[in-house]
Design a protein around this motif. Structure first.
Motif, PDB file in Angstrom:
ATOM      1  N   GLN A 294       0.834  -1.191   0.000  1.00  0.00           N
ATOM      2  CA  GLN A 294       0.000   0.000   0.000  1.00  0.00           C
ATOM      3  C   GLN A 294       0.873   1.247   0.000  1.00  0.00           C
ATOM      4  O   GLN A 294       1.684   1.446   0.903  1.00  0.00           O
ATOM      5  N   ALA A 295       0.695   2.059  -1.018  1.00  0.00           N
ATOM      6  CA  ALA A 295       1.393   3.338  -1.089  1.00  0.00           C
ATOM      7  C   ALA A 295       0.460   4.426  -0.569  1.00  0.00           C
ATOM      8  O   ALA A 295      -0.724   4.443  -0.906  1.00  0.00           O
ATOM      9  N   PRO A 296       0.941   5.324   0.268  1.00  0.00           N
ATOM     10  CA  PRO A 296       0.070   6.387   0.790  1.00  0.00           C
ATOM     11  C   PRO A 296      -0.437   7.277  -0.339  1.00  0.00           C
ATOM     12  O   PRO A 296       0.196   7.387  -1.402  1.00  0.00           O
ATOM     13  N   PRO A 297      -1.596   7.927  -0.136  1.00  0.00           N
ATOM     14  CA  PRO A 297      -2.183   8.767  -1.199  1.00  0.00           C
ATOM     15  C   PRO A 297      -1.237   9.855  -1.695  1.00  0.00           C
ATOM     16  O   PRO A 297      -1.266  10.221  -2.865  1.00  0.00           O
ATOM     17  N   ASP A 298      -0.411  10.385  -0.807  1.00  0.00           N
ATOM     18  CA  ASP A 298       0.489  11.467  -1.199  1.00  0.00           C
ATOM     19  C   ASP A 298       1.902  10.958  -1.494  1.00  0.00           C
ATOM     20  O   ASP A 298       2.876  11.703  -1.379  1.00  0.00           O
ATOM     21  N   SER A 299       2.011   9.685  -1.884  1.00  0.00           N
ATOM     22  CA  SER A 299       3.329   9.105  -2.115  1.00  0.00           C
ATOM     23  C   SER A 299       3.980   9.730  -3.346  1.00  0.00           C
ATOM     24  O   SER A 299       3.309  10.145  -4.297  1.00  0.00           O
ATOM     25  N   SER A 300       5.285   9.758  -3.334  1.00  0.00           N
ATOM     26  CA  SER A 300       6.047  10.308  -4.447  1.00  0.00           C
ATOM     27  C   SER A 300       6.066   9.318  -5.604  1.00  0.00           C
ATOM     28  O   SER A 300       5.765   8.132  -5.425  1.00  0.00           O
ATOM     29  N   PRO A 301       6.417   9.768  -6.808  1.00  0.00           N
ATOM     30  CA  PRO A 301       6.519   8.835  -7.942  1.00  0.00           C
ATOM     31  C   PRO A 301       7.469   7.672  -7.661  1.00  0.00           C
ATOM     32  O   PRO A 301       7.191   6.540  -8.062  1.00  0.00           O
ATOM     33  N   GLN A 302       8.555   7.947  -6.975  1.00  0.00           N
ATOM     34  CA  GLN A 302       9.490   6.859  -6.668  1.00  0.00           C
ATOM     35  C   GLN A 302       8.853   5.844  -5.733  1.00  0.00           C
ATOM     36  O   GLN A 302       9.031   4.627  -5.905  1.00  0.00           O
ATOM     37  N   GLU A 303       8.084   6.305  -4.742  1.00  0.00           N
ATOM     38  CA  GLU A 303       7.407   5.390  -3.832  1.00  0.00           C
ATOM     39  C   GLU A 303       6.361   4.560  -4.568  1.00  0.00           C
ATOM     40  O   GLU A 303       6.198   3.367  -4.294  1.00  0.00           O
TER      41      GLU A 303
END
Length: 658
Positions: free
Chosen positions: A23-32
């Motif tokens: 799960q990636a957070p909603p405000d995750s960066s492109p790298q994340e």
């Protein structure tokens, strides 16, 4: 003693690990987003992997590594004929949309993938050069290409790549101590041990009043008797009186010890033996019922060596009930699943078995058996007190009849009241001290067992390892099927798998990930020139072994219908019907398996599980066969070739994705 157990009682609930892995957070960066997408791909879920990796690239995160995984996510688990027109365009223009930056290992991997794809369009390509380039790649790049392009390649190149994929699968199938680690994936995060707190000291205020007032009156009355004896110069009676006081002290001291040991032993007997005939005071139903089931199961399983099961269960019924009540009361305010304290239940049962085997299960009876010197001192002290008291009382009556009688009555009454009150106080304090001692020992032992259990689970496999092992199992099984039918990979027009849980097997997943099972039912479909070859086995995932093989062959024209039935309770069932009335039915998703966690959307668990199982590709193949028979294969390939030819000219201005 901790024993890893893979069993279940009935249809057990699935284990959901809380690791934030998929799960990636909603405000995750492109790298994340890219890193999360790679994890999805490693977990055999190419659809969400492609969405995240493509989104990262659209957001400007473009490296050679991104291009490598972008290609793999687009192609993984699919044939070239399953790509849509838009996806084919993206694939064709990947070198323009994601140009390589410099030269590194990832760039070499991308170039190799592109050459492998180009070779399928150019039959005259020298595959020896391609294979040489592939073999020169790093191990990580080779492993990823072999795993994700399995369905996309065909012809002689496919035979060569399949040979390498099979070698890798045979080498890595049981790698990294799989046999001793898989079971740990199906163990929940253990909850810390909790031990029922000792009952606090409960002494009524009236008891203290009786003890204090009785003692004050007793001392005053005894002092008055001593004064009378001294006044009457009754020397021998005075000495006897002093002897009775000393005897009373020692008799009372050891008498209390005798009484406490007898009372404590009787209490334990009632707790461990008589309790089996009484109703439990602990809650029933729900959590308590599940705890009860686990205790029954583990007591029935962990029978001491050389002991008849019925004798063991009968003799320990009271202990089982007592420990069960302790655990239920200790955890009744915690909203946890019983599976999180399975380790504690196993430990407590194991301790009982160990004490049985050591002959110490009933050792408390010997420990609480009052020693003979204590009994002797209590009896002799009481006799001395009684005899000396009678002598002193009779002598005091001769000195002052009325006053002595009053004092004797006060000594007897106050002594009786004070003795009873002090006995309650002392026994209650001794009881509490003994309970605290047992509580501390059990807490320390349980905490030590908890630490040992955590250490055993420390090397729990990651979900990507589970997916990689399963991929190896599939390849090994596919090779066995090919050998059985005496085929090579280029003889196979298409192949597909179905993965499903075998019965009510144990299951577990990471939050956001697909269900993994301890036992799988695997179906392999080989589409050959002569028809469909279906091979069904049960996979023991922990051991990596196949059992209960079943084969079935039928012509393409014999396939009447293929569908996936989706019920309201979440159950997904794959159904294949033949024209002669035979049916192949596999429950791919059990009812009630969604079990959403925080941050998960309805249907996401089922979709992740189906994606990891490759069901979309299987349906694409079998639904085409059901609709058009063998002609579907030729038409599907022709459609794929036509699509590629039409899209090979310069791309249009607007494209989906990149």
């Amino acid at each position: 003693m901790n024993i890893a157990d893979s069993s279940h009682i009935g249809v057990q609930a699935g284990i959901v690990h809380g690791d934030v892995y998929y799960q990636a957070p909603p405000d995750s960066s492109p790298q994340e987003k890219f890193e999360t997408g790679v994890r999805y791909l490693e977990g055999s879920m190419p659809r969400p992997a492609w969405q995240l990796i493509n989104d990262a690239a659209l957001s400007g995160y473009r490296t050679n590594q991104v291009c490598f995984y972008w290609l793999l996510a687009l192609l993984s688990g699919r044939t070239r004929h399953e790509l849509s027109v838009e996806e084919t365009a993206l694939l064709r223009d990947s070198d323009r949309l994601l140009p390589l930056i410099g030269s590194d290992a990832w760039a070499e991997g991308v170039q190799t993938i592109r050459r492998l794809l180009d070779s399928a369009e150019k039959p005259d390509t020298d595959i020896r050069i391609l294979i040489k380039e592939f073999d020169e790649l790093g191990s990580v790049l080779r492993a990823n290409i072999l795993r994700h392009l399995e369905l996309f390649l065909d012809g002689p190149l496919n035979d060569q790549m399949w040979h390498r994929a099979l070698q890798r699968a045979a080498t890595e199938q049981m790698a990294d101590n799989r046999e001793d680690r898989v079971w740990k994936f199906f163990q929940p995060k253990p909850d810390r041990p909790r031990v029922r707190q000792p009952e606090p000291v409960m002494i009524a205020g009236s008891t203290w009043v009786q003890a204090v007032m009785g003692t004050v009156v007793l001392i005053a009355a005894m002092a008055h008797l001593g004064y009378l004896l001294a006044q009457g110069e009754q020397v021998s009676a005075l000495l006897a009186y002093l002897l009775s006081v000393g005897g009373g002290y020692f008799g009372a001291r050891d008498g209390v010890e005798w009484r406490f040991c007898s009372w404590r032993r009787r209490a334990k007997d009632e707790k461990y033996v008589i309790a089996m005939h009484r109703r439990t005071n602990a809650p029933t139903g729900g959590f308590a019922k599940k705890v009860d089931q686990r205790f029954d199961y583990y007591f029935a399983k962990y029978v001491p060596r050389g002991t008849d099961r019925e004798i063991w269960l009968g003799r320990t019924a009271g202990i089982r009930r007592s420990i069960r009540d302790e655990v239920v009361e200790a955890y009744r305010e915690r909203r946890i699943g019983v599976e999180r304290i399975n380790w504690l239940i196993r430990y407590r049962v194991g301790e009982v078995r160990t004490r049985w085997e050591n002959g110490t299960l009933w050792s408390y009876r010997e420990e609480l058996d009052t020693p003979l010197p204590v009994k002797t001192t209590a009896v002799l002290g009481t006799l001395a007190c009684t005899a000396g008291g009678i002598w002193a009382a009779s002598s005091a009556v001769q000195v002052s009849p009325m006053s002595a009688v009053e004092s004797v009555i006060l000594v007897v009454a106050a002594g009786w009241i004070a003795a009873r009150a002090w006995l309650r106080i002392i026994l209650e304090r001794r009881r509490y001290a003994a309970d605290v001692s047992e509580f501390e020992k059990l807490s320390d032992d349980s905490e030590a067992a908890f630490v040992r259990w955590q250490e055993r689970l420390a090397d729990k496999p990651e979900d990507r390892e589970m997916a990689a092992w399963l991929d190896c199992d599939r390849k090994v099984l596919l090779n066995e099927v090919l050998q059985h039918y005496r085929l090579i990979m280029s003889n196979v027009l298409a192949h597909a798998f179905i993965e499903a849980p075998s019965g009510s097997t144990a299951r577990a997943r990471l939050r956001g990930g697909p269900w993994r099972y301890k036992k799988y039912q695997l179906l392999v479909f080989l589409l050959t020139a002569d028809g469909v070859r279906q091979f069904t086995v049960t996979l023991d995932f922990e051991q990596g072994t196949f059992h209960d093989q079943h084969r079935m062959n039928y012509r393409y024209e014999a396939v009447a219908a293929v569908r996936v039935r989706h019920t309201d309770n979440g159950e997904r069932t794959f159904e294949l019907a033949l024209v002669d009335g035979q049916k192949v039915s596999v429950r791919v998703i059990e009812p009630g398996m969604e079990e959403l966690q925080q941050g998960e959307n309805p249907g996401s668990v089922s979709e992740a599980t189906l994606d990891a199982a490759g069901l979309h590709h299987t349906l694409h193949v079998l639904e085409g066969i059901a609709a058009e028979g063998k002609e579907w294969i030729t038409k599907d390939r022709r459609r794929g070739e036509t699509r590629s030819e039409k899209l090979w000219p310069p791309p249009p201005d607007e494209k989906p994705g990149l």
